[in-house]
Design a protein around this motif. Structure first.
Motif, PDB file in Angstrom:
ATOM      1  N   PRO A  26      -9.239 -31.059 105.548  1.00 56.87           N
ATOM      2  CA  PRO A  26      -9.793 -30.689 104.241  1.00 56.87           C
ATOM      3  C   PRO A  26      -8.904 -29.680 103.495  1.00 56.87           C
ATOM      4  CG  PRO A  26     -11.543 -30.798 105.841  1.00 56.87           C
ATOM      5  CD  PRO A  26     -10.249 -30.947 106.603  1.00 56.87           C
ATOM      6  N   GLU A  27      -8.298 -28.774 104.229  1.00 50.90           N
ATOM      7  CA  GLU A  27      -7.424 -27.785 103.599  1.00 50.90           C
ATOM      8  C   GLU A  27      -6.166 -28.428 103.041  1.00 50.90           C
ATOM      9  OE1 GLU A  27      -8.804 -27.465 106.667  1.00 50.90           O
ATOM     10  OE2 GLU A  27     -10.339 -26.021 106.084  1.00 50.90           O
ATOM     11  N   ALA A  30      -7.105 -30.193  99.898  1.00 47.45           N
ATOM     12  CA  ALA A  30      -7.291 -29.174  98.858  1.00 47.45           C
ATOM     13  C   ALA A  30      -5.942 -28.726  98.300  1.00 47.45           C
ATOM     14  CB  ALA A  30      -8.067 -27.986  99.414  1.00 47.45           C
ATOM     15  N   LYS A  50     -11.146 -23.935  97.847  1.00 44.01           N
ATOM     16  CA  LYS A  50     -12.375 -23.773  98.629  1.00 44.01           C
ATOM     17  C   LYS A  50     -13.364 -24.899  98.322  1.00 44.01           C
ATOM     18  CE  LYS A  50     -16.085 -20.514  99.554  1.00 44.01           C
ATOM     19  NZ  LYS A  50     -16.682 -19.218  99.258  1.00 44.01           N
ATOM     20  N   VAL A  51     -13.538 -25.202  97.037  1.00 43.72           N
ATOM     21  CA  VAL A  51     -14.479 -26.246  96.622  1.00 43.72           C
ATOM     22  C   VAL A  51     -14.017 -27.616  97.121  1.00 43.72           C
ATOM     23  CG1 VAL A  51     -15.345 -27.486  94.594  1.00 43.72           C
ATOM     24  CG2 VAL A  51     -15.430 -24.997  94.659  1.00 43.72           C
ATOM     25  N   ALA A  53     -11.973 -28.355  99.656  1.00 43.04           N
ATOM     26  CA  ALA A  53     -12.061 -28.426 101.121  1.00 43.04           C
ATOM     27  C   ALA A  53     -13.508 -28.607 101.567  1.00 43.04           C
ATOM     28  CB  ALA A  53     -11.453 -27.174 101.745  1.00 43.04           C
ATOM     29  N   THR A  54     -14.424 -27.896 100.934  1.00 41.47           N
ATOM     30  CA  THR A  54     -15.847 -28.027 101.262  1.00 41.47           C
ATOM     31  C   THR A  54     -16.345 -29.433 100.959  1.00 41.47           C
ATOM     32  OG1 THR A  54     -16.249 -25.686 100.845  1.00 41.47           O
ATOM     33  CG2 THR A  54     -18.160 -27.155 100.742  1.00 41.47           C
ATOM     34  N   HIS A  55     -16.023 -29.910  99.768  1.00 44.19           N
ATOM     35  CA  HIS A  55     -16.462 -31.240  99.343  1.00 44.19           C
ATOM     36  C   HIS A  55     -15.907 -32.312 100.295  1.00 44.19           C
ATOM     37  CE1 HIS A  55     -17.851 -33.848  95.903  1.00 44.19           C
ATOM     38  NE2 HIS A  55     -17.156 -34.702  96.604  1.00 44.19           N
ATOM     39  N   TYR A  56     -14.624 -32.235 100.598  1.00 44.24           N
ATOM     40  CA  TYR A  56     -13.977 -33.239 101.447  1.00 44.24           C
ATOM     41  C   TYR A  56     -14.513 -33.189 102.879  1.00 44.24           C
ATOM     42  CZ  TYR A  56     -10.314 -36.388 103.038  1.00 44.24           C
ATOM     43  OH  TYR A  56      -9.634 -37.467 103.554  1.00 44.24           O
ATOM     44  N   ALA A  57     -14.742 -32.004 103.396  1.00 45.70           N
ATOM     45  CA  ALA A  57     -15.245 -31.859 104.769  1.00 45.70           C
ATOM     46  C   ALA A  57     -16.635 -32.465 104.932  1.00 45.70           C
ATOM     47  CB  ALA A  57     -15.271 -30.381 105.159  1.00 45.70           C
ATOM     48  N   GLN A  58     -17.416 -32.500 103.863  1.00 43.80           N
ATOM     49  CA  GLN A  58     -18.780 -33.023 103.936  1.00 43.80           C
ATOM     50  C   GLN A  58     -18.854 -34.539 103.795  1.00 43.80           C
ATOM     51  OE1 GLN A  58     -20.797 -30.752 100.907  1.00 43.80           O
ATOM     52  NE2 GLN A  58     -20.956 -28.939 102.204  1.00 43.80           N
ATOM     53  N   LEU A 106     -18.726 -30.134  92.960  1.00 43.95           N
ATOM     54  CA  LEU A 106     -19.410 -30.279  94.238  1.00 43.95           C
ATOM     55  C   LEU A 106     -20.497 -31.356  94.197  1.00 43.95           C
ATOM     56  CD1 LEU A 106     -19.670 -26.571  95.356  1.00 43.95           C
ATOM     57  CD2 LEU A 106     -18.446 -28.393  96.558  1.00 43.95           C
TER      58      LEU A 106
END
Length: 110
Positions: A26-27, A30, A50-51, A53-58, A106
């Motif tokens: 995810p990083e 990003a 941050k957004v 990486a969070t979105h992709y990780a989910q 998001l």
């Protein structure tokens, strides 16, 4: 690719090697998005990374498409930035993607 090779037994003998590419983290996705954005626009890179990486990780594994997902996200972000500009014509810096546009991402379906 596996289905393609299985469709004709002769194909497998013509393509004897398999190369497996590791998925981006995810990083890393990003970072790709940030580099695409900052080539032509300004953005809060810390927030964007941050957004993203969070979105992709989910995402479910089957929806993670690495570079293609990053490009699609970038294009959608630019589209939303342009829409934001239409509604905020009095802004001084049209090159700056606002934090609120980044945060709205998001909720997007990519």
């Amino acid at each position: 690719m596996q289905q393609f090779l299985d469709a004709n037994p002769g194909l497998r003998s013509r393509v004897p090697y398999t190369i497996e590419f590791q998925s981006y983290s995810p990083e890393e996705v990003a970072e790709i998005v940030d580099r695409l954005v900052t080539r032509h626009l300004n953005v809060n890179s810390v927030l964007l990374k941050k957004v993203v990486a969070t979105h992709y990780a989910q995402l479910p594994a089957k929806e993670k498409a690495n570079g293609r997902w990053a490009r699609t996200f970038y294009e959608k972000l630019v589209q939303h930035h342009k829409l934001w500009l239409v509604n905020h014509a009095d802004t001084d810096d049209i090159q700056q993607i606002q934090d609120e546009v980044v945060m709205e991402s998001l909720s997007w379906q990519i």
